[in-house]
Scaffold this motif. Structure first.
Motif, PDB file in Angstrom:
ATOM      1  N   MET A  56     -54.098  74.987 -20.491  1.00  0.00           N
ATOM      2  CA  MET A  56     -54.277  76.362 -20.054  1.00  0.00           C
ATOM      3  C   MET A  56     -55.748  76.669 -19.779  1.00  0.00           C
ATOM      4  SD  MET A  56     -51.749  78.077 -22.888  1.00  0.00           S
ATOM      5  CE  MET A  56     -51.615  79.685 -22.091  1.00  0.00           C
ATOM      6  N   ASP A  65     -49.082  86.659 -16.363  1.00  0.00           N
ATOM      7  CA  ASP A  65     -50.269  86.784 -17.207  1.00  0.00           C
ATOM      8  C   ASP A  65     -50.583  88.253 -17.476  1.00  0.00           C
ATOM      9  OD1 ASP A  65     -51.148  84.064 -17.655  1.00  0.00           O
ATOM     10  OD2 ASP A  65     -51.569  83.974 -15.510  1.00  0.00           O
ATOM     11  N   GLY A  80     -40.925  82.262 -15.000  1.00  0.00           N
ATOM     12  CA  GLY A  80     -41.988  82.224 -15.989  1.00  0.00           C
ATOM     13  C   GLY A  80     -42.614  83.587 -16.233  1.00  0.00           C
ATOM     14  N   ARG A  81     -43.263  83.680 -17.360  1.00  0.00           N
ATOM     15  CA  ARG A  81     -43.906  84.935 -17.752  1.00  0.00           C
ATOM     16  C   ARG A  81     -45.200  85.131 -16.966  1.00  0.00           C
ATOM     17  NH1 ARG A  81     -44.870  87.643 -23.376  1.00  0.00           N
ATOM     18  NH2 ARG A  81     -46.892  88.641 -23.102  1.00  0.00           N
ATOM     19  N   ASP A  84     -41.794  76.186 -18.811  1.00  0.00           N
ATOM     20  CA  ASP A  84     -41.417  77.561 -19.159  1.00  0.00           C
ATOM     21  C   ASP A  84     -40.135  77.916 -18.422  1.00  0.00           C
ATOM     22  OD1 ASP A  84     -41.536  80.010 -20.390  1.00  0.00           O
ATOM     23  OD2 ASP A  84     -43.295  80.740 -19.313  1.00  0.00           O
ATOM     24  N   HIS A  92     -47.960  78.302 -22.616  1.00  0.00           N
ATOM     25  CA  HIS A  92     -47.614  79.636 -22.115  1.00  0.00           C
ATOM     26  C   HIS A  92     -47.572  80.608 -23.288  1.00  0.00           C
ATOM     27  CE1 HIS A  92     -46.225  77.420 -18.566  1.00  0.00           C
ATOM     28  NE2 HIS A  92     -45.546  76.654 -19.404  1.00  0.00           N
ATOM     29  N   TYR A  93     -47.606  81.890 -22.948  1.00  0.00           N
ATOM     30  CA  TYR A  93     -47.349  82.924 -23.945  1.00  0.00           C
ATOM     31  C   TYR A  93     -45.863  83.243 -23.924  1.00  0.00           C
ATOM     32  CZ  TYR A  93     -52.329  83.597 -24.653  1.00  0.00           C
ATOM     33  OH  TYR A  93     -53.646  83.399 -24.975  1.00  0.00           O
ATOM     34  N   SER A  94     -45.293  83.371 -25.108  1.00  0.00           N
ATOM     35  CA  SER A  94     -43.847  83.560 -25.232  1.00  0.00           C
ATOM     36  C   SER A  94     -43.463  85.025 -25.052  1.00  0.00           C
ATOM     37  CB  SER A  94     -43.386  83.074 -26.608  1.00  0.00           C
ATOM     38  OG  SER A  94     -42.050  83.444 -26.863  1.00  0.00           O
ATOM     39  N   GLN A  99     -54.285  88.202 -22.925  1.00  0.00           N
ATOM     40  CA  GLN A  99     -54.222  86.761 -23.166  1.00  0.00           C
ATOM     41  C   GLN A  99     -55.605  86.136 -23.048  1.00  0.00           C
ATOM     42  OE1 GLN A  99     -49.920  86.394 -20.807  1.00  0.00           O
ATOM     43  NE2 GLN A  99     -51.636  85.094 -20.240  1.00  0.00           N
ATOM     44  N   PRO A 138     -49.997  80.211 -27.633  1.00  0.00           N
ATOM     45  CA  PRO A 138     -49.352  79.024 -27.059  1.00  0.00           C
ATOM     46  C   PRO A 138     -49.709  77.799 -27.888  1.00  0.00           C
ATOM     47  CG  PRO A 138     -50.500  80.301 -25.387  1.00  0.00           C
ATOM     48  CD  PRO A 138     -50.922  80.856 -26.710  1.00  0.00           C
ATOM     49  N   GLN A 178     -54.851  81.619 -19.627  1.00  0.00           N
ATOM     50  CA  GLN A 178     -53.866  81.838 -18.566  1.00  0.00           C
ATOM     51  C   GLN A 178     -52.727  80.835 -18.702  1.00  0.00           C
ATOM     52  OE1 GLN A 178     -56.256  81.494 -14.989  1.00  0.00           O
ATOM     53  NE2 GLN A 178     -56.376  83.714 -14.772  1.00  0.00           N
ATOM     54  N   ASN A 179     -51.526  81.283 -18.400  1.00  0.00           N
ATOM     55  CA  ASN A 179     -50.382  80.381 -18.446  1.00  0.00           C
ATOM     56  C   ASN A 179     -50.588  79.208 -17.493  1.00  0.00           C
ATOM     57  OD1 ASN A 179     -48.562  81.857 -20.246  1.00  0.00           O
ATOM     58  ND2 ASN A 179     -48.523  83.399 -18.634  1.00  0.00           N
TER      59      ASN A 179
END
Length: 550
Positions: free
Chosen positions: A536, A107, A104-105, A100, A465-467, A111, A474, A114-115
Motif C-alpha cells: 500500500m 479510499d 473494492g472499498r 479485495d 486494504h481497509y476493511s 486512511q 490493513p 491507500q488501498n
C-alpha cells in the motif's frame, strides 16, 4: 493473440490430452459427479455440527456424520471475491492481485495508506477448475453468486456451460423475496431466492444424470440483506420467545450481547480490560464507528432472520441429496460444503458514517463466531476460519473429524484428485490435495497421514486494504503449526498467538517469544516477495480523524 491467452490455450489443450489418455485407460468407467456447495458468509459456528446453540441444521449435521468434517479449514481471505478466486484457480489472492471484494472499498482521507490496486475480474488466462473438468468430459454449471468480474468476465467465459442467474455482482439484486429481478431466473410471488437457486440446481442434476457433471452452487445466502424465509422466521421467533419465557440463557457463556474491538496497530492499543470497560459507558452505547477506532462485535446467536437463512441453506442441501438419491446418483457424487469467509459479527461500515438504529440490529449484525475472535473483514480466526465438510462416497471416511489446517486453495487439486484427473501444479500452485485426509484410515489422526498437506510449511493471508467491517489497520497473517502471526501495515505492529492453547486469540505472545515472532515474520515477508504481493502506498491526502456524522 496475446502471450497470456496463448499460454492459457496450451494449458486447456494439455487438460484435454490428459482427458483422452485417462478415458482410454478407464474406458467405460464414469468419473464421479461433483457438487461444490458454497455458502456466503457462513461462520465457523453457524452449523449445529460446529456447535451453534440456536440455528437448526439437521440435514447438514447428518451429512457431516457421513463425511469428513474439518475443524481448521480457512478461507484465503476474510471477504468474498478473493476466496472465490482462490477456489477456482488454486492460487492465493495475492498472486492473482485480487485481494479485495469487487469492485473494492474506496479510499477515505482518514486512511494513512491507500488501498492497493486490484484486478477487477478473474483473469481469463487462468484455467479454472471448471475449465479443467470440462476438458475432462464434465458438464458444468454455475448457479448463484459469481462476484469475480462483470461483462465478458463471467462464468460462461471461465469454463461453465450454464449460468443462472445472469447477475455477476456479489449480492442479490432485489433481496431474497420475489420479485428477484435477475435475468434468467424466473420467479413468482412468494418465491425465496435460496429455494429458487435450489430448483435450478435440481434441474441441472436431472438434465445431466447420464454424464459426469460439476455443479458449483454458490448461494447468495447467508450474505446480507438479512432476510429469512417467512415461515422459518416465524419458527425462530417462537423458539426465541420460548427460550426467553423459560429463562434459558440463549448462549450460556456468551451472555454479553456485544464486545468492543479496537485497532491493535494503534500507537497505544486498548487492552481487553479497557475495551470491556468502555463498552459499558454512554459514549460507546451506539452502533457505529465509535471513539478510538472501536466497533462492536456481536456475541450471541439470536438473530431470527439469520437463523431462518441458515436453515434454508440446510434445506437446500437436503433437496440436492434427495434428488441424487432419486436418480440413483448418491454413490457417484462427491459433495463439498464450504464458506467463503467468516460470519458477519461486525456490521458493514463501508460508509464510516453509517449509524445502525438500536431497534434494527438484526439487519446489520448476522451472527456470533465465538469462541473465535473477530468477524468477516478481520484477520482473526472469526474472519477466516470456516466450515468444510467433504463427502466422498465409497472412498471417503464417514463421521471423521480432521483437525489438520487446510485452505481454500486446496479445493482445486482435491477435486482433480478425487475425480481421477492428473494434478496441474503449474495452475493450482498454492493448493494441495486433501484426498488422502478424506480417504485415510479412520483410526489414524489426520496429522499422521502421509500427504502434501502435512508437509506444507505455512498458510498465508494478505489484505492490503481497509476493511468495511472494522477500523483495524490493513495487514497480513501467517500460520505455521499451532502459531499464527498477524502483521499490520500502518505501524508494523505484530501479534502472535498459539491457537492450540488460545483459539480465541486473547493472549499475544509476540514479546514473550521473540524468536518465534521473528521466524514467522521473516517467512511472511519472504512469501509476499515470492508472490509479488502488492503493498500500500502512503496516502498523500491523509487527514487524522473520522468525519463527524451529520
Amino acid at each position: 493473440m496475446t502471450l497470456k491467452l496463448f499460454v492459457r490455450l496450451l494449458l486447456v489443450v494439455a487438460f484435454a490430452a490428459t482427458s483422452l489418455t485417462s478415458l482410454s485407460v478407464c474406458a467405460g468407467e464414469r468419473r464421479p459427479n461433483i457438487i461444490f456447495f458454497l455458502v456466503d458468509d457462513l461462520g465457523w459456528r453457524d452449523l449445529g455440527c460446529y456447535g451453534s446453540p440456536f440455528y437448526e441444521t439437521p440435514h447438514i449435521d447428518q451429512f457431516a456424520q457421513e463425511s469428513v468434517r474439518f475443524t481448521q479449514a480457512y478461507a484465503a481471505c476474510h471477504v468474498c471475491s478473493p476466496t472465490r478466486a482462490s477456489i477456482l484457480t488454486g492460487k492465493y489472492p495475492a498472486r492473482l492481485a485480487l485481494t479485495d471484494w469487487l469492485p473494492g472499498r474506496k479510499d477515505f482521507p482518514f486512511q494513512k495508506l491507500q488501498n492497493a490496486e486490484i484486478h477487477q475480474q478473474l483473469a481469463l488466462e487462468e484455467v479454472t477448475i471448471a475449465e479443467s473438468l470440462k476438458a475432462n468430459g464434465y458438464r458444468t454449471a454455475h448457479i448463484g453468486k459469481w462476484h469475480l468480474g462483470e461483462g465478458p468476465f463471467g462464468p460462461l467465459q471461465q469454463g461453465f456451460d450454464i449460468q443462472v442467474p445472469h447477475w455477476n455482482k456479489g449480492w442479490p439484486k432485489a433481496g431474497y423475496h420475489a420479485p428477484l429481478k435477475m435475468d434468467n431466473l424466473t420467479n413468482r410471488d412468494g418465491d425465496y431466492l435460496t429455494d429458487r437457486l435450489t430448483d435450478e440446481a435440481e434441474r441441472f442434476i436431472e438434465s445431466s444424470k447420464d454424464e459426469p457433471f460439476f455443479l458449483y452452487l454458490a448461494h447468495f445466502a447467508v450474505h446480507d440483506p438479512i432476510q429469512g424465509r417467512n415461515d422459518l422466521v416465524a419458527k425462530y421467533q417462537r423458539k426465541l420467545e420460548e427460550m426467553n419465557r423459560t429463562d434459558t440463557e440463549l448462549n450460556k457463556s456468551d451472555s454479553t450481547p456485544f464486545v468492543l474491538e479496537g485497532n491493535p496497530d494503534d500507537p497505544q492499543p486498548l487492552s481487553r480490560k479497557e475495551l470491556d470497560l468502555r463498552v459499558t459507558l454512554p459514549a460507546w452505547s451506539e452502533y457505529k464507528v465509535l471513539a478510538e477506532r472501536t466497533v462492536k462485535i456481536k456475541q450471541q446467536q439470536d438473530n431470527i432472520q439469520f437463523a431462518a437463512m441458515v436453515e434454508s441453506v440446510d434445506e437446500s442441501l437436503r433437496r440436492l441429496r434427495s434428488k441424487l438419491k432419486a436418480l440413483n446418483l448418491e454413490n457417484d457424487t462427491i459433495i463439498i460444503l464450504f464458506s467463503d469467509n467468516g460470519g458477519m459479527s461486525a456490521a458493514n461500515f463501508g460508509n464510516p458514517e453509517r449509524f445502525v438504529n438500536a431497534n434494527s440490529l438484526d439487519t446489520a449484525y448476522s451472527t456470533s463466531n465465538l469462541p473465535l475472535r473477530g468477524a468477516k473483514g478481520w484477520l482473526y480466526e472469526g474472519g477466516i476460519r470456516v466450515p468444510l465438510i467433504v463427502n466422498w462416497p465409497q472412498k471417503g471416511q464417514r463421521g471423521r473429524v480432521c483437525e489438520t489446517p487446510v485452505i481454500s486453495t486446496d479445493m482445486y487439486p482435491t477435486i482433480l484428485d478425487m475425480a481421477g484427473i492428473d494434478l496441474a501444479p503449474q495452475q493450482h500452485i498454492d493448493g494441495v490435495s486433501l484426498a488422502p485426509l478424506v480417504s485415510g484410515p479412520a483410526e489414524i489422526d489426520c496429522d499422521a497421514i502421509e500427504c502434501d498437506v502435512n508437509r506444507r510449511e505455512a498458510i498465508f493471508w494478505h489484505f492490503p486494504h481497509y476493511s468495511n467491517h472494522g477500523m483495524q489497520s490493513p495487514g497480513g497473517a501467517i500460520r505455521v503449526g499451532d502459531y499464527k502471526l498477524l502483521e499490520y501495515f500502518e505501524n508494523e505492529t505484530v501479534q502472535l498467538f498459539n491457537l492450540r492453547t488460545d483459539i480465541s486469540e486473547q493472549n499475544d505472545v509476540s514479546e514473550a517469544e521473540p524468536d518465534k515472532t521473528a521466524e514467522l515474520r521473516g517467512k511472511l515477508h519472504a512469501w509476499r516477495q515470492a508472490v509479488s504481493a502488492k503493498m500500500m502506498p502512503v496516502n498523500p491526502d491523509y487527514v487524522d480523524g473520522l468525519p463527524e456524522r451529520n
